[in-house]
Scaffold this motif. Sequence first.
Motif, PDB file in Angstrom:
ATOM      1  N   ASN A 145       0.836  -1.199   0.000  1.00 20.30           N
ATOM      2  CA  ASN A 145       0.000   0.000   0.000  1.00 20.30           C
ATOM      3  C   ASN A 145       0.875   1.255   0.000  1.00 20.30           C
ATOM      4  O   ASN A 145       1.545   1.556   0.982  1.00 20.30           O
ATOM      5  N   VAL A 146       0.869   1.985  -1.103  1.00 22.45           N
ATOM      6  CA  VAL A 146       1.724   3.160  -1.248  1.00 22.45           C
ATOM      7  C   VAL A 146       1.367   4.228  -0.216  1.00 22.45           C
ATOM      8  O   VAL A 146       2.253   4.837   0.398  1.00 22.45           O
ATOM      9  N   ASN A 147       0.088   4.460   0.003  1.00 24.64           N
ATOM     10  CA  ASN A 147      -0.336   5.499   0.950  1.00 24.64           C
ATOM     11  C   ASN A 147       0.152   5.201   2.364  1.00 24.64           C
ATOM     12  O   ASN A 147       0.608   6.107   3.070  1.00 24.64           O
ATOM     13  N   GLU A 148       0.057   3.945   2.775  1.00 27.93           N
ATOM     14  CA  GLU A 148       0.540   3.572   4.106  1.00 27.93           C
ATOM     15  C   GLU A 148       2.051   3.772   4.208  1.00 27.93           C
ATOM     16  O   GLU A 148       2.568   4.239   5.221  1.00 27.93           O
ATOM     17  N   TRP A 168       6.363   9.132  -3.698  1.00 25.24           N
ATOM     18  CA  TRP A 168       5.024   8.603  -3.975  1.00 25.24           C
ATOM     19  C   TRP A 168       4.921   8.118  -5.413  1.00 25.24           C
ATOM     20  O   TRP A 168       4.385   7.035  -5.686  1.00 25.24           O
ATOM     21  N   ARG A 169       5.477   8.897  -6.345  1.00 23.98           N
ATOM     22  CA  ARG A 169       5.405   8.524  -7.771  1.00 23.98           C
ATOM     23  C   ARG A 169       6.203   7.240  -8.030  1.00 23.98           C
ATOM     24  O   ARG A 169       5.729   6.315  -8.708  1.00 23.98           O
ATOM     25  N   VAL A 170       7.417   7.169  -7.483  1.00 23.01           N
ATOM     26  CA  VAL A 170       8.267   5.983  -7.694  1.00 23.01           C
ATOM     27  C   VAL A 170       7.630   4.742  -7.080  1.00 23.01           C
ATOM     28  O   VAL A 170       7.566   3.672  -7.696  1.00 23.01           O
ATOM     29  N   LEU A 171       7.130   4.879  -5.858  1.00 25.42           N
ATOM     30  CA  LEU A 171       6.529   3.735  -5.168  1.00 25.42           C
ATOM     31  C   LEU A 171       5.247   3.286  -5.860  1.00 25.42           C
ATOM     32  O   LEU A 171       4.951   2.089  -5.929  1.00 25.42           O
ATOM     33  N   ALA A 172       4.477   4.244  -6.381  1.00 25.79           N
ATOM     34  CA  ALA A 172       3.258   3.887  -7.119  1.00 25.79           C
ATOM     35  C   ALA A 172       3.607   3.083  -8.371  1.00 25.79           C
ATOM     36  O   ALA A 172       2.917   2.111  -8.719  1.00 25.79           O
ATOM     37  N   ASP A 173       4.690   3.475  -9.044  1.00 25.89           N
ATOM     38  CA  ASP A 173       5.124   2.730 -10.233  1.00 25.89           C
ATOM     39  C   ASP A 173       5.572   1.319  -9.854  1.00 25.89           C
ATOM     40  O   ASP A 173       5.270   0.343 -10.556  1.00 25.89           O
ATOM     41  N   LEU A 174       6.307   1.193  -8.749  1.00 25.71           N
ATOM     42  CA  LEU A 174       6.736  -0.136  -8.294  1.00 25.71           C
ATOM     43  C   LEU A 174       5.526  -1.001  -7.946  1.00 25.71           C
ATOM     44  O   LEU A 174       5.486  -2.194  -8.263  1.00 25.71           O
ATOM     45  N   LEU A 188       3.829  -2.391 -10.906  1.00 28.37           N
ATOM     46  CA  LEU A 188       4.573  -3.533 -11.466  1.00 28.37           C
ATOM     47  C   LEU A 188       4.545  -4.746 -10.540  1.00 28.37           C
ATOM     48  O   LEU A 188       5.290  -5.699 -10.738  1.00 28.37           O
ATOM     49  N   ARG A 189       3.691  -4.684  -9.500  1.00 27.92           N
ATOM     50  CA  ARG A 189       3.440  -5.786  -8.571  1.00 27.92           C
ATOM     51  C   ARG A 189       4.619  -6.077  -7.642  1.00 27.92           C
ATOM     52  O   ARG A 189       4.827  -7.210  -7.202  1.00 27.92           O
ATOM     53  N   HIS A 190       5.406  -5.057  -7.343  1.00 29.73           N
ATOM     54  CA  HIS A 190       6.474  -5.208  -6.352  1.00 29.73           C
ATOM     55  C   HIS A 190       5.937  -4.942  -4.954  1.00 29.73           C
ATOM     56  O   HIS A 190       5.074  -4.077  -4.753  1.00 29.73           O
ATOM     57  N   VAL A 191       6.451  -5.683  -3.984  1.00 31.01           N
ATOM     58  CA  VAL A 191       6.206  -5.363  -2.584  1.00 31.01           C
ATOM     59  C   VAL A 191       7.177  -4.250  -2.199  1.00 31.01           C
ATOM     60  O   VAL A 191       8.347  -4.254  -2.601  1.00 31.01           O
ATOM     61  N   LEU A 192       6.698  -3.285  -1.426  1.00 32.41           N
ATOM     62  CA  LEU A 192       7.521  -2.133  -1.050  1.00 32.41           C
ATOM     63  C   LEU A 192       8.237  -2.417   0.262  1.00 32.41           C
ATOM     64  O   LEU A 192       7.603  -2.588   1.298  1.00 32.41           O
ATOM     65  N   TYR A 193       9.562  -2.465   0.196  1.00 33.63           N
ATOM     66  CA  TYR A 193      10.400  -2.694   1.377  1.00 33.63           C
ATOM     67  C   TYR A 193      11.201  -1.417   1.597  1.00 33.63           C
ATOM     68  O   TYR A 193      12.097  -1.079   0.808  1.00 33.63           O
ATOM     69  N   LEU A 194      10.843  -0.672   2.643  1.00 36.68           N
ATOM     70  CA  LEU A 194      11.356   0.689   2.825  1.00 36.68           C
ATOM     71  C   LEU A 194      11.980   0.835   4.205  1.00 36.68           C
ATOM     72  O   LEU A 194      11.374   0.491   5.217  1.00 36.68           O
ATOM     73  N   GLN A 195      13.191   1.386   4.239  1.00 33.95           N
ATOM     74  CA  GLN A 195      13.920   1.547   5.500  1.00 33.95           C
ATOM     75  C   GLN A 195      14.331   2.995   5.695  1.00 33.95           C
ATOM     76  O   GLN A 195      14.777   3.661   4.754  1.00 33.95           O
ATOM     77  N   GLU A 196      14.188   3.453   6.941  1.00 32.40           N
ATOM     78  CA  GLU A 196      14.717   4.764   7.291  1.00 32.40           C
ATOM     79  C   GLU A 196      16.234   4.736   7.144  1.00 32.40           C
ATOM     80  O   GLU A 196      16.891   3.824   7.654  1.00 32.40           O
ATOM     81  N   PHE A 197      16.785   5.704   6.434  1.00 30.77           N
ATOM     82  CA  PHE A 197      18.228   5.729   6.193  1.00 30.77           C
ATOM     83  C   PHE A 197      18.985   6.066   7.463  1.00 30.77           C
ATOM     84  O   PHE A 197      18.670   7.038   8.158  1.00 30.77           O
TER      85      PHE A 197
END
Length: 295
Positions: free
Chosen positions: A128-131, A165-171, A174-183
């Motif tokens: 979920n991109v919004n989350e 938001w734009r990059v994550l929406a594109d991912l 393409l059916r990718h799961v979003l794995y995001l870490q605070e740098f």
Amino acid sequence: MVTIGIVTRNIHGWATTQLTRAIIELGHETFPFNFRSLYTEIGESGYKVFSNNVDLGEKLSALIVRPLGRLSFEQAFFRMDTLHLLENLGVPVINSPKAIEIAINKHRTLALLSKSGIKVPYTVVTENVNEAVKRLSFEKGIVVKPLFGSKGLGSFLLKDRDFAWRVLADLRYLRHVLYLQEFLKHGGRDIRAFVVGENVVAAMCRELPGSWKTNIARGAKPKPLKVTEEITEIAVKAAKIVGCDVAGVDIVEVEGEKYVIEVNSQPGWKGIQRVTKIDIAKKIVEYVVKEKIKR
């Protein structure tokens, strides 16, 4: 006679040749073979696993697994299932298929580490991109990683919320799961601890000033590092949580706190071997013979 197999993508690769040398120098027989040579015969009396017409259940005293590489889902399931089948036949597999399955999945690994008290970066995994955007702060930057992957390939840093938001929406499209870490601002430096059993046999710093990626494959330089009790405690605990006998544990230090980034179940050691006098391949083989093979 102890016969130690090495299953790999390339029997002439650096790590495989190092293991082969160590096995022979320690007085044992080696049997390296390619993943693509594996096949299973299943009949009324059960099953057997072969490579090049050799019955691996009969031949091998133990099996060391090198990286599986980029695979289709069918290939991944077949190779992992075959490792499970060999383990069920009584062949010690290092690392175990269960450990490989956990470690190869960053999402599951990080959750288990955190639950067991290991410090890890704040991470959100979602479709979920919004989350994702709502729960992350972009002031420090957000690292986007593939759920499966290594060597820093496919990872990138985002610092702008709208662009993210734009990059994550594109991912997501393409059916990718979003794995995001605070740098974590580590100053272009991290630690790789090489775990064998209950010990960190060698450690190094990887440095690449001006870059947030510190992988050797991305150009970072290895520097020798003294193995401390703290590094040993963190790295061995992390490897045990995942179930690895042999592991490369990646650690970053920020403001005096150490965070585990990843646990690699099929680690290379060419970089770390350059900065230590310890024969890492021999340490692996000695451990396998002493701790994993039933006499």
